[in-house]
Design a protein around this motif. Structure first.
Motif, short mmCIF file in Angstrom:
data_model
loop_
_atom_site.label_atom_id
_atom_site.label_comp_id
_atom_site.label_asym_id
_atom_site.label_seq_id
_atom_site.Cartn_x
_atom_site.Cartn_y
_atom_site.Cartn_z
N ASP A 171 -6.54 -31.34 39.60
CA ASP A 171 -5.62 -30.59 38.98
C ASP A 171 -4.06 -31.29 39.63
O ASP A 171 -4.04 -30.69 40.99
CB ASP A 171 -5.18 -29.43 38.43
CG ASP A 171 -6.72 -28.87 37.89
OD1 ASP A 171 -7.06 -29.83 36.96
OD2 ASP A 171 -7.05 -27.34 37.61
N TYR A 172 -3.58 -31.72 39.36
CA TYR A 172 -1.63 -31.70 40.00
C TYR A 172 -0.66 -32.01 39.29
O TYR A 172 -0.29 -31.66 38.09
CB TYR A 172 -2.22 -33.28 40.83
CG TYR A 172 -1.68 -34.68 39.91
CD1 TYR A 172 -0.48 -34.79 39.45
CD2 TYR A 172 -3.10 -34.70 39.11
CE1 TYR A 172 -0.45 -36.09 38.51
CE2 TYR A 172 -3.01 -36.11 38.47
CZ TYR A 172 -1.57 -36.83 38.05
OH TYR A 172 -1.52 -37.74 37.50
N GLN A 173 0.12 -31.47 40.23
CA GLN A 173 1.70 -30.79 39.14
C GLN A 173 2.65 -31.56 40.14
O GLN A 173 2.39 -30.89 41.86
CB GLN A 173 1.90 -29.93 38.39
CG GLN A 173 3.18 -29.35 37.25
CD GLN A 173 2.98 -28.45 36.81
OE1 GLN A 173 2.27 -27.77 36.77
NE2 GLN A 173 4.92 -28.00 36.86
N TYR A 222 9.99 -35.40 38.11
CA TYR A 222 9.12 -35.27 38.17
C TYR A 222 8.25 -35.33 37.77
O TYR A 222 7.03 -35.35 36.51
CB TYR A 222 9.50 -33.47 36.97
CG TYR A 222 10.39 -32.30 37.44
CD1 TYR A 222 10.31 -31.11 38.94
CD2 TYR A 222 11.27 -32.56 37.29
CE1 TYR A 222 11.71 -31.33 38.67
CE2 TYR A 222 12.97 -31.82 37.32
CZ TYR A 222 12.11 -30.93 38.32
OH TYR A 222 13.83 -29.87 38.49
N GLN A 271 3.83 -36.23 34.90
CA GLN A 271 4.61 -34.72 35.17
C GLN A 271 3.41 -34.26 35.37
O GLN A 271 3.21 -33.22 37.03
CB GLN A 271 5.12 -33.73 34.29
CG GLN A 271 6.37 -34.92 34.06
CD GLN A 271 7.40 -34.49 33.10
OE1 GLN A 271 6.76 -33.52 32.34
NE2 GLN A 271 8.28 -34.65 33.29
N TYR A 272 2.29 -34.08 35.36
CA TYR A 272 1.01 -33.01 35.69
C TYR A 272 -0.57 -33.74 34.10
O TYR A 272 -0.12 -34.53 33.48
CB TYR A 272 1.03 -32.04 35.19
CG TYR A 272 1.42 -31.41 33.43
CD1 TYR A 272 0.72 -31.43 32.68
CD2 TYR A 272 3.00 -31.11 33.45
CE1 TYR A 272 0.62 -31.46 31.42
CE2 TYR A 272 3.00 -31.19 31.94
CZ TYR A 272 1.75 -30.86 30.71
OH TYR A 272 2.61 -30.94 29.72
N ASP A 273 -1.31 -33.50 35.08
CA ASP A 273 -2.59 -33.78 34.26
C ASP A 273 -3.94 -33.04 35.38
O ASP A 273 -3.89 -32.85 36.40
CB ASP A 273 -2.76 -35.43 34.57
CG ASP A 273 -4.10 -35.71 33.67
OD1 ASP A 273 -3.98 -35.45 32.65
OD2 ASP A 273 -3.77 -37.39 33.68
N SER A 274 -4.79 -33.56 34.60
CA SER A 274 -5.93 -32.84 35.18
C SER A 274 -7.47 -33.79 35.30
O SER A 274 -7.58 -34.48 33.69
CB SER A 274 -6.84 -31.41 34.32
OG SER A 274 -7.95 -31.20 35.05
N PHE A 316 -0.96 -29.96 44.52
CA PHE A 316 -2.97 -30.19 43.82
C PHE A 316 -3.69 -29.21 44.24
O PHE A 316 -3.70 -28.67 45.12
CB PHE A 316 -2.57 -31.71 44.11
CG PHE A 316 -3.93 -31.62 45.69
CD1 PHE A 316 -4.82 -31.57 45.73
CD2 PHE A 316 -2.70 -32.28 46.32
CE1 PHE A 316 -5.10 -31.52 47.34
CE2 PHE A 316 -2.84 -32.23 47.74
CZ PHE A 316 -4.47 -32.21 48.06
N HIS A 358 -0.36 -21.21 37.19
CA HIS A 358 0.83 -22.39 36.25
C HIS A 358 2.31 -21.50 36.48
O HIS A 358 3.34 -22.64 36.40
CB HIS A 358 0.23 -21.90 34.61
CG HIS A 358 0.91 -22.07 33.81
ND1 HIS A 358 1.17 -24.05 33.31
CD2 HIS A 358 1.80 -21.94 32.66
CE1 HIS A 358 2.28 -23.76 32.50
NE2 HIS A 358 2.89 -22.61 31.92
N GLN A 416 9.58 -25.02 39.92
CA GLN A 416 10.04 -26.15 39.53
C GLN A 416 11.66 -25.67 38.28
O GLN A 416 12.61 -25.93 38.51
CB GLN A 416 9.24 -26.31 38.03
CG GLN A 416 9.81 -27.80 37.03
CD GLN A 416 8.75 -27.97 36.55
OE1 GLN A 416 9.02 -27.71 35.56
NE2 GLN A 416 8.09 -29.12 37.28
#
Length: 230
Positions: A67-69, A76, A97-100, A129, A173, A180
């Motif tokens: 997982d990263y952001q 971003y 920007q973010y994903d898993s 991450f 989260h 951010q």
């Protein structure tokens, strides 16, 4: 004497209560041990036109989740890809920007996951991450092979465990969102500061120009002394 007797009676515990407390403590310890999942969390700086890679040796059939952001910088977004030990790309996303990414390994060896900011020439990024390895262990021993229903205490432990996992995910989260938003607020504050300084300088220049212009209107031009003598 009556006070001492009362105190001793209050401190006694029947064997049934002792066994219940010991069972509750064992269940709580099992829950706390189950919360210790193998993984790594990291927040790092990714300069412009740069790439950062991480390596992890994994066995075959092992599950991992990435997982990263992107917390700060530019729009971003960041490029991310994952390679297996044979150099095969099993995951690739651009400007995310973010994903898993969950995956179960097929071969033994060193897996590589990289974050790239090479598409940006001046935006500095901050990336978070979370790399989790392995399946979550069962909360209670032989829980998957049980043929009887869970007791009330065991059901309560499972519910608490799931609630704590939800709380930890929510805290992560909200921490990322807070970081951010703080970065955006600082950038906005810097823009407002620069705009205010520019307006102040322009105000001074215009004021001085107006004073000089008005002064030139009321200045009397006198003839030179040489011309007056002749």
């Amino acid at each position: 004497a009556p006070r001492q007797g009362g105190g001793t009676g209050a401190g006694r515990m029947c064997p049934g209560m002792r066994s219940g407390v010991r069972s509750g403590m064992r269940a709580l310890v099992l829950v706390l041990c189950a919360l210790r999942a193998g993984g790594t969390e990291l927040t790092f700086e990714l300069p412009d036109s740069a790439r950062q890679c991480f390596h992890q040796e994994l066995e075959r059939g092992l599950k991992f989740t990435l997982d990263y952001q992107v917390i700060t910088g530019g729009h971003y977004d960041v490029d991310c890809y994952v390679e297996d030990p044979n150099g095969k790309t099993i995951y690739k996303e651009t400007k995310k920007q973010y994903d898993s990414f969950p995956h179960r390994t097929e071969v033994n060896g060193v897996y590589t996951f990289c974050f790239s900011n090479e598409f940006s020439t001046f935006s500095h990024k901050t990336v978070y991450f979370d790399f989790q390895v392995g399946d979550e262990p069962p909360i209670l021993p032989d829980m998957s092979n049980r043929v009887t229903a869970l007791t009330q205490l065991e059901s309560a432990c499972v519910t608490i465990h799931e609630a704590l996992n939800t709380v930890m995910d929510s805290q992560t989260h909200y921490r990322l969102r807070e970081a951010q938003d703080r970065s955006r607020a600082e950038d906005l504050n810097g823009c407002v500061l620069y705009w205010s300084v520019g307006e102040t300088l322009i105000l001074f220049v215009v004021s001085i120009g107006q004073v000089m212009l008005l002064k030139s209107f009321f200045t009397e031009k006198r003839p030179g002394s040489g011309g007056a003598g002749t």
